[in-house]
Design an enzyme around this catalytic site. Structure first.
Site, PDB file in Angstrom:
ATOM      1  N   GLY A  42      35.100  35.560  54.625  1.00 44.52           N
ATOM      2  CA  GLY A  42      34.362  36.115  55.752  1.00 44.52           C
ATOM      3  C   GLY A  42      35.173  37.099  56.570  1.00 44.52           C
ATOM      4  O   GLY A  42      35.113  37.095  57.801  1.00 44.52           O
ATOM      5  N   ASP A  58      34.560  34.179  42.402  1.00 38.57           N
ATOM      6  CA  ASP A  58      34.378  33.853  43.812  1.00 38.57           C
ATOM      7  C   ASP A  58      33.269  32.812  43.981  1.00 38.57           C
ATOM      8  O   ASP A  58      32.203  32.930  43.386  1.00 38.57           O
ATOM      9  CB  ASP A  58      34.016  35.139  44.570  1.00 38.57           C
ATOM     10  CG  ASP A  58      34.073  34.976  46.066  1.00 38.57           C
ATOM     11  OD1 ASP A  58      34.845  34.125  46.546  1.00 38.57           O
ATOM     12  OD2 ASP A  58      33.354  35.722  46.764  1.00 38.57           O
ATOM     13  N   THR A  83      30.600  42.310  53.018  1.00 40.82           N
ATOM     14  CA  THR A  83      29.570  42.876  53.891  1.00 40.82           C
ATOM     15  C   THR A  83      29.956  44.242  54.442  1.00 40.82           C
ATOM     16  O   THR A  83      29.156  45.184  54.408  1.00 40.82           O
ATOM     17  CB  THR A  83      29.271  41.906  55.054  1.00 40.82           C
ATOM     18  OG1 THR A  83      28.867  40.647  54.517  1.00 40.82           O
ATOM     19  CG2 THR A  83      28.162  42.451  55.938  1.00 40.82           C
ATOM     20  N   ASN A 125      38.916  37.972  51.906  1.00 43.87           N
ATOM     21  CA  ASN A 125      37.730  38.340  51.130  1.00 43.87           C
ATOM     22  C   ASN A 125      36.852  39.312  51.914  1.00 43.87           C
ATOM     23  O   ASN A 125      36.624  39.125  53.111  1.00 43.87           O
ATOM     24  CB  ASN A 125      36.925  37.092  50.781  1.00 43.87           C
ATOM     25  CG  ASN A 125      37.544  36.290  49.669  1.00 43.87           C
ATOM     26  OD1 ASN A 125      38.748  36.346  49.429  1.00 43.87           O
ATOM     27  ND2 ASN A 125      36.724  35.524  48.970  1.00 43.87           N
TER      28      ASN A 125
END
Length: 280
Positions: free
Chosen positions: A204, A80, A228, A225
């Site tokens: 994101g 990544d 968080t 992806n």
């Protein structure tokens, strides 16, 4: 079963579902991601970021290959945000089945040149390549500004000239927590989907919103992806353990395992949301 990332995403594109690409960084996260994917009979893409972790790339590849080769579902191992030539070559040598060439913050011609060069190297080793055109920034600096969004005409030239296998596009998402409310350009996603013959990637995905992500997938996104939200959920689970027990009462192994449970639960939720369950 270990496979190239583009093989997973070609099927997802044809059948209009999304594949989760969680960030992994050690044995526990790799085992958890593959385990949840097997439970749901879903393909999975293990994203390993080059930044800050390059020294561990061979160790992570060895672990990921073991779980991928012995999995009952398709597993790809992807570098990544590969920002260096050295990192890309090391990932290929280590056994990654895909690399991302991230030159998105550089001028178009430089991005094209570097991506084209690494595509030749990767394809010779039977490794697929993801690139980014336009630039996906960070959520803390989020603004409703489409100046950095992917342009359809440039994307057509870029894909034709480089031979890239998958394209990460900038359409309104950002990495990390958002400072504002994300606004995705769904029309642009549809235009890019109709103009290109390769799978599209959304970076994101965290905190973008369930409805927005499902609409993005319906508009043409095949890979999302995630990092968080997975790490946040892990922290939530660990905090709840601390609310029940004092730090002195907690075994560190159990404490870490609780975090992995949180990571796994959020990944399971996203796989179901993206519609890739029972698609393996």
């Amino acid at each position: 079963m270990l496979c190239r990332m583009d093989d997973i995403l070609k099927k997802a594109t044809q059948e209009q579902y999304g594949v989760a690409a969680p960030n992994v960084w050690n044995l526990e996260t790799i085992k958890a991601a593959v385990g949840i994917a097997e439970k749901l009979k879903s393909p999975i893409i293990l994203d390993y970021g080059e930044g800050g972790y390059e020294e561990n790339i061979f160790e992570v590849a060895m672990i990921a290959k073991h779980y991928g080769e012995n999995a009952s579902i398709p597993v790809a191992i992807n570098l990544d945000h590969g920002e260096t030539f050295k990192g890309a070559v090391r990932a290929i040598k280590a056994g990654f089945t895909s690399i991302m060439v991230d030159r998105s913050s550089r001028p178009f011609e430089e991005n094209l040149k570097d991506t084209k060069e690494l595509c030749k190297i990767a394809h010779a080793a039977d490794v697929s390549v993801e690139a980014e055109l336009g630039h996906v920034g960070v959520g803390e600096e989020y603004a409703d500004d489409n100046n950095s969004f992917t342009k359809v005409e440039e994307a057509q030239i870029f894909v034709k000239e480089t031979g890239v296998d998958c394209l990460a596009i900038a359409v309104g998402t950002a990495h990390g927590h958002y400072a504002g409310v994300p606004k995705l350009d769904f029309e642009r996603i549809t235009q890019l989907r109709n103009s290109l013959d390769i799978p599209l990637v959304l970076h994101g995905g965290s905190s973008t919103g369930d409805e927005a992500l499902q609409k993005a997938i319906k508009s043409g996104i095949s890979k999302v992806n995630l990092f968080t939200d997975l790490s946040d959920k892990a922290i939530d689970f660990m905090k709840k353990m601390l609310e029940i027990k004092s730090a002195k009462q907690i075994n560190l192994i159990d404490f870490y395992d609780e975090g992995i449970k949180g990571y796994s639960s959020e990944l399971e939720r996203y796989i179901r949301l993206f519609g890739s369950d029972n698609k393996a």
